[in-house]
Motif scaffolding. Structure first.
Motif, PDB file in Angstrom:
ATOM      1  N   SER A  75       0.827  -1.207   0.000  1.00  0.00           N
ATOM      2  CA  SER A  75       0.000   0.000   0.000  1.00  0.00           C
ATOM      3  C   SER A  75       0.861   1.258   0.000  1.00  0.00           C
ATOM      4  CB  SER A  75      -0.921   0.004   1.228  1.00  0.00           C
ATOM      5  OG  SER A  75      -1.769  -1.118   1.228  1.00  0.00           O
TER       6      SER A  75
ATOM      7  N   GLN B 210       1.422   4.155  -2.777  1.00  0.00           N
ATOM      8  CA  GLN B 210       1.247   5.565  -2.437  1.00  0.00           C
ATOM      9  C   GLN B 210       2.287   6.442  -3.142  1.00  0.00           C
ATOM     10  OE1 GLN B 210       0.758   8.226   1.610  1.00  0.00           O
ATOM     11  NE2 GLN B 210       2.481   6.835   1.490  1.00  0.00           N
TER      12      GLN B 210
ATOM     13  N   TYR C 234      -7.502   7.699  -1.979  1.00  0.00           N
ATOM     14  CA  TYR C 234      -6.678   6.531  -1.638  1.00  0.00           C
ATOM     15  C   TYR C 234      -5.698   6.863  -0.519  1.00  0.00           C
ATOM     16  CZ  TYR C 234      -2.975   3.064  -1.972  1.00  0.00           C
ATOM     17  OH  TYR C 234      -2.035   2.108  -1.663  1.00  0.00           O
TER      18      TYR C 234
ATOM     19  N   VAL D  65      -8.067   7.786   2.882  1.00  0.00           N
ATOM     20  CA  VAL D  65      -8.875   6.727   3.500  1.00  0.00           C
ATOM     21  C   VAL D  65      -8.053   5.472   3.748  1.00  0.00           C
ATOM     22  CG1 VAL D  65     -10.910   5.258   3.258  1.00  0.00           C
ATOM     23  CG2 VAL D  65     -10.967   7.627   2.431  1.00  0.00           C
ATOM     24  N   TRP D  66      -7.360   5.026   2.716  1.00  0.00           N
ATOM     25  CA  TRP D  66      -6.657   3.753   2.853  1.00  0.00           C
ATOM     26  C   TRP D  66      -5.318   3.907   3.573  1.00  0.00           C
ATOM     27  CZ3 TRP D  66      -7.725  -1.104   3.088  1.00  0.00           C
ATOM     28  CH2 TRP D  66      -6.694  -2.041   3.012  1.00  0.00           C
TER      29      TRP D  66
ATOM     30  N   ILE E 196      -6.490   3.784   7.395  1.00  0.00           N
ATOM     31  CA  ILE E 196      -6.531   2.338   7.642  1.00  0.00           C
ATOM     32  C   ILE E 196      -5.140   1.746   7.853  1.00  0.00           C
ATOM     33  CG2 ILE E 196      -7.165   0.095   6.668  1.00  0.00           C
ATOM     34  CD1 ILE E 196      -9.519   1.502   5.295  1.00  0.00           C
ATOM     35  N   THR E 197      -4.189   2.034   6.950  1.00  0.00           N
ATOM     36  CA  THR E 197      -2.881   1.379   7.095  1.00  0.00           C
ATOM     37  C   THR E 197      -2.097   1.928   8.284  1.00  0.00           C
ATOM     38  OG1 THR E 197      -1.589   2.835   5.613  1.00  0.00           O
ATOM     39  CG2 THR E 197      -2.790   0.995   4.603  1.00  0.00           C
TER      40      THR E 197
END
Length: 298
Positions: free
Chosen positions: A22, A26, A226, A229-230, A234-235
């Motif tokens: 992820s 990025q 991305y 949120v991700w 989240i990560t």
């Protein structure tokens, strides 16, 4: 919270690989967004949006943010380190190139290893594990090392900034593990860092005179979503959960995968070259991660 284990289990390793993939992707998302949204503002938007999501998460789960748990000053310190890391990364990239930046930034696992030895009880790396860190770092050098030749004075300034960012990144990891932040909910730890950086990073953009939002396209919006949120929500939440439950020096070794994943993602999505050096680097990084996390019987 305390370590669930002195070694990484399948759950931790699976999450770590997903995180590295992820974070590598990025790098591509940032490249895509940079022409339309200036870097520090981009990072500030990411932190601000993720801070709102983290706050909503705590409300939904009815987690108290204001109980006296001894974490306030530690959390603010972690937030300052987190924001300082990104300020130095984006500012330093104006003086040096991305390939050189990767080498200096990913010296961070050595900072974590040293800090863990000094400040975290029971955290000790054996010689073979140090060798594993060196092998993984050699993999980074193989892919990005050509950029180290013939630096100018301007590049050396950028190199120093990226080295400082590596220290801040490593120090944040050690601080979280060695302080009351390790005993609170990961969402609160995340919120400390996002809230502080949501203030500092846009301020840095204004002070530096960045152009801000130049133009917006659906691709840029998707990239920002991305990242927000991700990646930032989240990560990073999962990363802080891992830090609370596993030895940080073993976790940090996995981060060597991130820039290599970024190169692979650039090759697949942007048509950038994937070379035999990358394959060799992946082997070295994989071997280094194995050595760092190898269980050795006393």
């Amino acid at each position: 919270m305390t370590n669930r284990s002195q070694s990484l289990d399948v759950t931790a390793m699976s999450i770590l690989v997903m995180l590295c993939l992820s974070w590598g992707l990025q790098q591509v998302a940032i490249k895509v967004t940079n022409p339309g949204v200036s870097p520090l503002l981009q990072a500030g938007i990411r932190s601000s949006g993720a801070a709102v999501l983290a706050w909503i998460w705590t409300v939904i789960r009815r987690e108290s943010l204001f109980e006296k748990d001894g974490s306030l000053w530690w959390g603010l310190a972690a937030g300052l380190l987190f924001a300082g890391e990104f300020l130095l990364i984006y500012w330093g990239l104006e003086y040096t190139n991305a390939s050189r930046a990767v080498i200096f930034l990913y010296s961070s696992p050595f900072v974590v290893a040293l800090g863990a030895q000094l400040f975290i009880p029971g955290e000790r790396l054996r010689v073979i594990q140090v060798a594993g860190l060196c092998a993984a770092f050699l993999g980074i050098i193989i892919v990005f090392g050509e950029s180290l030749y013939q630096p100018g004075n301007k590049m050396l300034i950028g190199d120093a900034m990226l080295a400082g960012a590596a220290v801040f990144w490593g120090a944040t990891t050690v601080l979280i593990k060695a302080s009351p932040l390790a005993r609170i909910k990961p969402s609160k730890t995340l919120l400390y860092q996002l809230a502080v950086s949501a203030i500092i990073l846009p301020s840095g953009a204004l002070i530096k005179g960045e152009p801000g939002i130049v133009y917006i396209t659906p691709l840029i919006v998707g990239s920002l979503v991305y990242q927000t949120v991700w990646v930032a929500f989240i990560t990073y939440f999962l990363w802080f959960w891992l830090i609370s439950n596993y030895p940080p020096s073993r976790l940090a070794a996995f981060t060597f995968l991130t820039p290599l994943c970024g190169v692979v993602a650039g090759g697949l999505l942007l048509g950038e070259p994937i070379t035999s050096r990358l394959i060799l680097a992946l082997v070295l990084v994989g071997s280094g991660i194995y050595l760092v996390n190898r269980t050795i019987k006393s």
